[in-house]
Design a protein around this motif. Structure first.
Motif, PDB file in Angstrom:
ATOM      1  N   SER A   3       0.837  -1.198   0.000  1.00  0.00           N
ATOM      2  CA  SER A   3       0.000   0.000   0.000  1.00  0.00           C
ATOM      3  C   SER A   3       0.868   1.242   0.000  1.00  0.00           C
ATOM      4  CB  SER A   3      -0.886   0.013   1.242  1.00  0.00           C
ATOM      5  OG  SER A   3      -1.789  -1.055   1.207  1.00  0.00           O
ATOM      6  N   PRO A   4       0.442   2.273  -0.708  1.00  0.00           N
ATOM      7  CA  PRO A   4       1.199   3.524  -0.684  1.00  0.00           C
ATOM      8  C   PRO A   4       1.046   4.212   0.665  1.00  0.00           C
ATOM      9  CG  PRO A   4      -0.829   3.818  -1.896  1.00  0.00           C
ATOM     10  CD  PRO A   4      -0.735   2.358  -1.557  1.00  0.00           C
ATOM     11  N   PHE A   5       1.959   5.096   0.981  1.00  0.00           N
ATOM     12  CA  PHE A   5       1.849   5.857   2.223  1.00  0.00           C
ATOM     13  C   PHE A   5       0.684   6.844   2.129  1.00  0.00           C
ATOM     14  CE2 PHE A   5       3.015   8.887   5.531  1.00  0.00           C
ATOM     15  CZ  PHE A   5       3.356   8.023   6.560  1.00  0.00           C
ATOM     16  N   PHE A   6       0.546   7.497   0.968  1.00  0.00           N
ATOM     17  CA  PHE A   6      -0.503   8.491   0.765  1.00  0.00           C
ATOM     18  C   PHE A   6      -1.467   8.072  -0.334  1.00  0.00           C
ATOM     19  CE2 PHE A   6       3.161  11.102   2.137  1.00  0.00           C
ATOM     20  CZ  PHE A   6       2.606  11.724   3.241  1.00  0.00           C
ATOM     21  N   GLY A  78     -13.711   8.501  -3.728  1.00  0.00           N
ATOM     22  CA  GLY A  78     -12.257   8.320  -3.758  1.00  0.00           C
ATOM     23  C   GLY A  78     -11.731   7.647  -2.502  1.00  0.00           C
ATOM     24  N   ILE A  79     -12.271   8.025  -1.355  1.00  0.00           N
ATOM     25  CA  ILE A  79     -11.847   7.420  -0.092  1.00  0.00           C
ATOM     26  C   ILE A  79     -12.147   5.921  -0.098  1.00  0.00           C
ATOM     27  CG2 ILE A  79     -12.356   7.322   2.388  1.00  0.00           C
ATOM     28  CD1 ILE A  79     -12.771  10.403   2.234  1.00  0.00           C
ATOM     29  N   LYS A  80     -13.268   5.524  -0.666  1.00  0.00           N
ATOM     30  CA  LYS A  80     -13.624   4.097  -0.724  1.00  0.00           C
ATOM     31  C   LYS A  80     -12.575   3.283  -1.479  1.00  0.00           C
ATOM     32  CE  LYS A  80     -18.590   4.847  -0.735  1.00  0.00           C
ATOM     33  NZ  LYS A  80     -19.812   4.780  -1.544  1.00  0.00           N
ATOM     34  N   TYR A  81     -11.944   3.895  -2.475  1.00  0.00           N
ATOM     35  CA  TYR A  81     -10.955   3.195  -3.289  1.00  0.00           C
ATOM     36  C   TYR A  81      -9.525   3.392  -2.789  1.00  0.00           C
ATOM     37  CZ  TYR A  81     -14.537   2.153  -6.725  1.00  0.00           C
ATOM     38  OH  TYR A  81     -15.647   1.661  -7.359  1.00  0.00           O
ATOM     39  N   ALA A  82      -9.346   4.176  -1.748  1.00  0.00           N
ATOM     40  CA  ALA A  82      -8.008   4.508  -1.260  1.00  0.00           C
ATOM     41  C   ALA A  82      -7.349   3.322  -0.564  1.00  0.00           C
ATOM     42  CB  ALA A  82      -8.083   5.696  -0.307  1.00  0.00           C
ATOM     43  N   ASN A  83      -6.074   3.123  -0.862  1.00  0.00           N
ATOM     44  CA  ASN A  83      -5.286   2.072  -0.221  1.00  0.00           C
ATOM     45  C   ASN A  83      -4.183   2.623   0.670  1.00  0.00           C
ATOM     46  OD1 ASN A  83      -6.523  -0.250  -1.485  1.00  0.00           O
ATOM     47  ND2 ASN A  83      -5.622   0.500  -3.381  1.00  0.00           N
TER      48      ASN A  83
END
Length: 146
Positions: A3-6, A78-83
């Motif tokens: 997962s990315p940091f941001f 966008g938050i729903k897809y955030a990793n």
């Protein structure tokens, strides 16, 4: 895949004239540990084509399309897809300075007990730096000053 940091969430609606600058500012970050989630909120200009062009060149860019529902819903999508471990927001008519994510990364590492960080910018000259101050027990406010 780690997962990315941001995770940077960018709601987009009819911003074809501004998207190149906004997306490029993210791609020029000195800290490359991010994903950019562009949520096209029913644009009827070429915003979709611009986002897709960048997404085919850089795997960190995700494209999500939805019917027009407004900026807030687009951010939530966008938050729903955030990793990422941390979520950042960037409006499609704004840009990040090249060290934006690195400043946040450093603050997060320096203050691991904090839950939120916020930014503002005051620009009055050519030389710019970040100044941080504590708002309350769990939020730091970062002001860009000259």
């Amino acid at each position: 895949m780690t997962s990315p940091f941001f995770s940077i969430v960018m709601p987009v609606y009819n911003r074809e004239s501004l998207l190149d600058a906004s997306i490029t500012s993210v791609l020029k970050q000195t800290n490359p540990d991010f994903e950019l989630i562009c949520v096209n909120d029913g644009s009827n200009d070429n915003s979709e084509g611009i986002i897709k062009r960048y997404a085919t060149k850089d795997h960190r860019i995700k494209y999500i399309n939805q019917n027009k529902q407004g900026r807030c819903i687009a951010r939530n999508t966008g938050i729903k897809y955030a990793n990422g471990k941390w979520i950042c927001f960037l409006d499609s008519d704004d840009i990040y300075f090249e060290n934006h994510l690195q400043v946040f990364y450093d603050l997060i590492k320096q203050h691991p007990d904090q839950n939120a960080f916020a930014t503002d910018q005051l620009i009055g000259g050519n030389k710019k730096k970040y100044k941080s101050s504590k708002l309350n027990h769990n939020t730091y406010f970062v002001t860009l000053k000259d």
